[in-house]
Design a protein around this motif. Structure first.
Motif, mmCIF file in Angstrom:
data_model
loop_
_atom_site.group_PDB
_atom_site.id
_atom_site.type_symbol
_atom_site.label_atom_id
_atom_site.label_comp_id
_atom_site.label_asym_id
_atom_site.label_seq_id
_atom_site.Cartn_x
_atom_site.Cartn_y
_atom_site.Cartn_z
ATOM 1 N N GLU A 102 45.293 44.211 24.799
ATOM 2 C CA GLU A 102 45.052 42.995 25.592
ATOM 3 C C GLU A 102 45.990 43.005 26.791
ATOM 4 O OE1 GLU A 102 45.845 39.316 23.337
ATOM 5 O OE2 GLU A 102 46.192 40.692 21.692
ATOM 6 N N HIS A 103 45.480 42.597 27.947
ATOM 7 C CA HIS A 103 46.338 42.356 29.109
ATOM 8 C C HIS A 103 45.933 41.025 29.724
ATOM 9 C CE1 HIS A 103 46.911 46.786 29.986
ATOM 10 N NE2 HIS A 103 45.771 46.815 29.340
ATOM 11 N N ALA A 104 46.929 40.267 30.150
ATOM 12 C CA ALA A 104 46.686 39.116 31.014
ATOM 13 C C ALA A 104 47.168 39.529 32.397
ATOM 14 C CB ALA A 104 47.470 37.922 30.512
ATOM 15 N N ILE A 105 46.290 39.442 33.387
ATOM 16 C CA ILE A 105 46.634 39.891 34.747
ATOM 17 C C ILE A 105 46.588 38.685 35.680
ATOM 18 C CG2 ILE A 105 46.092 41.555 36.573
ATOM 19 C CD1 ILE A 105 44.261 42.893 34.270
ATOM 20 N N PHE A 106 47.595 38.574 36.511
ATOM 21 C CA PHE A 106 47.723 37.424 37.402
ATOM 22 C C PHE A 106 47.822 37.971 38.819
ATOM 23 C CE2 PHE A 106 49.900 33.873 39.419
ATOM 24 C CZ PHE A 106 49.421 32.762 38.749
ATOM 25 N N LYS A 107 46.716 37.900 39.527
ATOM 26 C CA LYS A 107 46.665 38.522 40.851
ATOM 27 C C LYS A 107 46.888 37.447 41.907
ATOM 28 C CE LYS A 107 44.215 42.402 42.766
ATOM 29 N NZ LYS A 107 43.164 43.382 42.548
ATOM 30 N N LYS A 108 48.138 37.360 42.381
ATOM 31 C CA LYS A 108 48.505 36.322 43.343
ATOM 32 C C LYS A 108 47.784 36.546 44.671
ATOM 33 C CE LYS A 108 52.887 37.479 42.566
ATOM 34 N NZ LYS A 108 54.353 37.546 42.548
ATOM 35 N N PRO A 109 47.651 35.473 45.478
ATOM 36 C CA PRO A 109 47.111 35.690 46.832
ATOM 37 C C PRO A 109 47.933 36.775 47.526
ATOM 38 C CG PRO A 109 47.355 33.339 46.390
ATOM 39 C CD PRO A 109 47.993 34.060 45.235
ATOM 40 N N GLY A 110 47.268 37.673 48.200
ATOM 41 C CA GLY A 110 47.973 38.761 48.874
ATOM 42 C C GLY A 110 48.243 39.967 47.983
ATOM 43 N N SER A 111 47.877 39.888 46.681
ATOM 44 C CA SER A 111 48.101 41.039 45.790
ATOM 45 C C SER A 111 47.271 42.233 46.244
ATOM 46 C CB SER A 111 47.678 40.712 44.357
ATOM 47 O OG SER A 111 48.463 39.712 43.819
ATOM 48 N N PRO A 112 47.825 43.441 46.048
ATOM 49 C CA PRO A 112 47.101 44.637 46.468
ATOM 50 C C PRO A 112 45.911 44.947 45.557
ATOM 51 C CG PRO A 112 49.097 45.242 45.289
ATOM 52 C CD PRO A 112 49.110 43.745 45.395
ATOM 53 N N SER A 113 45.138 45.945 45.953
ATOM 54 C CA SER A 113 44.026 46.387 45.112
ATOM 55 C C SER A 113 44.567 47.111 43.883
ATOM 56 C CB SER A 113 43.115 47.325 45.902
ATOM 57 O OG SER A 113 43.828 48.495 46.233
ATOM 58 N N THR A 114 43.728 47.216 42.863
ATOM 59 C CA THR A 114 43.981 48.143 41.759
ATOM 60 C C THR A 114 43.080 49.333 42.049
ATOM 61 O OG1 THR A 114 44.358 46.293 40.281
ATOM 62 C CG2 THR A 114 43.915 48.416 39.245
ATOM 63 N N PRO A 115 43.661 50.481 42.392
ATOM 64 C CA PRO A 115 42.825 51.588 42.876
ATOM 65 C C PRO A 115 41.908 52.166 41.797
ATOM 66 C CG PRO A 115 45.151 52.232 42.782
ATOM 67 C CD PRO A 115 45.093 50.791 42.392
ATOM 68 N N TRP A 116 40.953 52.981 42.214
ATOM 69 C CA TRP A 116 40.002 53.611 41.293
ATOM 70 C C TRP A 116 40.745 54.349 40.188
ATOM 71 C CZ3 TRP A 116 35.209 52.153 41.325
ATOM 72 C CH2 TRP A 116 34.615 51.733 42.513
ATOM 73 N N HIS A 117 40.352 54.100 38.966
ATOM 74 C CA HIS A 117 40.961 54.806 37.832
ATOM 75 C C HIS A 117 40.017 54.754 36.640
ATOM 76 C CE1 HIS A 117 41.937 50.612 37.002
ATOM 77 N NE2 HIS A 117 41.998 50.949 35.717
ATOM 78 N N GLN A 118 40.358 55.570 35.638
ATOM 79 C CA GLN A 118 39.704 55.509 34.321
ATOM 80 C C GLN A 118 40.779 55.040 33.345
ATOM 81 O OE1 GLN A 118 38.731 59.774 34.786
ATOM 82 N NE2 GLN A 118 36.726 59.273 33.908
ATOM 83 N N ASP A 119 40.476 54.053 32.519
ATOM 84 C CA ASP A 119 41.506 53.508 31.614
ATOM 85 C C ASP A 119 42.066 54.593 30.690
ATOM 86 O OD1 ASP A 119 41.213 51.000 32.725
ATOM 87 O OD2 ASP A 119 39.737 50.358 31.224
ATOM 88 N N GLU A 120 41.226 55.516 30.281
ATOM 89 C CA GLU A 120 41.652 56.540 29.327
ATOM 90 C C GLU A 120 42.730 57.457 29.900
ATOM 91 O OE1 GLU A 120 38.082 57.722 26.956
ATOM 92 O OE2 GLU A 120 39.317 59.464 26.469
ATOM 93 N N ALA A 121 42.882 57.491 31.253
ATOM 94 C CA ALA A 121 43.922 58.316 31.882
ATOM 95 C C ALA A 121 45.325 57.862 31.476
ATOM 96 C CB ALA A 121 43.774 58.276 33.401
ATOM 97 N N TYR A 122 45.434 56.606 30.989
ATOM 98 C CA TYR A 122 46.724 56.074 30.547
ATOM 99 C C TYR A 122 46.993 56.407 29.072
ATOM 100 C CZ TYR A 122 46.979 52.876 34.604
ATOM 101 O OH TYR A 122 47.053 52.329 35.864
#
Ligand code: NI
Length: 239
Positions: A102-122
């Motif tokens: 589980e993740h809770a993500i809080f993307k504030k105004p001005g937050s950068p992109s999350t670039p292209w990825h595959q979750d399994e790479a982690y």
């Protein structure tokens, strides 16, 4: 409002397996979205544990996220979001499918992109996964504040080479070396809607260009991973 989805049609299941992603307009009620948004504001009031874009969390995190939010806020576990997400994941991967992250993500105004990825790479290259993520925005998600984008069919060719964002090993976030995004599909959603994506589907979220925070919950479901007879190597995880 649209009734929350707790089971998928054959057509939706077929679409997911062919394209590597799926979206539904409601996984919970408007009331529950409000309640979970309040939980978020409690969770992030004191800063966060992690920063996907930096080396550590805290108040100055560029892209704050909290892992396992339901350990801090146990009522999440009995929410309609968690129940319906599990039922949908079981429709897609089978009855032995359970919550694995589980993740809770809080993307504030001005937050950068999350670039292209595959979750399994982690994840652990020695294991075989049958896994997917369900992403639930707690306000409208659109191209302007950072909705999900997917590249259809990219879940079929295995994990591709990744590197740390900006080639900085202190940055936790990973980016795929090469992504052809000419076929990318944006998935704007109403509050409490959801996207599902396979753990190898290429995905991305643009920066938050709006003036409100973009709160989203990401739940990972899967079957018990199996040890691969020939382990993969993910060089970006070394060092
Ligand atoms: Ni991801």
């Amino acid at each position: 409002m649209v009734a929350p989805v707790s089971s998928l049609t054959e057509e939706q299941i077929g679409f997911f397996h062919e394209q590597g992603y799926l979206q539904v307009d409601a996984i919970t009620t408007d009331d529950e979205v409000e309640q979970v948004r309040e939980i978020y504001d409690r969770l992030f009031a004191e800063g966060s544990e992690h920063d996907l874009w930096g080396s550590k969390g805290g108040k100055d995190a560029k892209l704050p996220q909290t892992l396992y939010p339901s350990e801090y806020e146990p009522e999440l576990k009995t929410s309609l979001i968690y129940k319906n997400a599990e039922a949908i994941a079981q429709d897609l991967l089978g009855p032995d499918t359970h919550l694995r992250g589980e993740h809770a993500i809080f993307k504030k105004p001005g937050s950068p992109s999350t670039p292209w990825h595959q979750d399994e790479a982690y994840w652990d290259p020695a294991l075989h996964y049958e896994s997917l993520s369900i992403w639930i925005p707690l306000q409208e998600a659109n191209e302007d504040n950072g909705c999900m984008y997917f590249i259809p069919g990219t879940h079929r060719d295995g994990v591709q080479p990744h590197h740390h964002i900006s080639n900085d090993p202190n940055v936790r976030g990973l980016e795929i070396d090469e992504a052809d995004d000419s076929q990318a599909v944006a998935c704007p959603l109403p509050p409490g809607g959801a996207t599902m994506h396979h753990s190898q589907t290429f995905h991305f979220t643009p920066p938050n260009r709006s003036d409100i925070p973009r709160r989203a919950l990401s739940l990972i479901f899967g079957r018990e991973p199996k040890t691969l007879s020939t382990p993969r190597t993910f060089p970006w995880q070394q060092g």
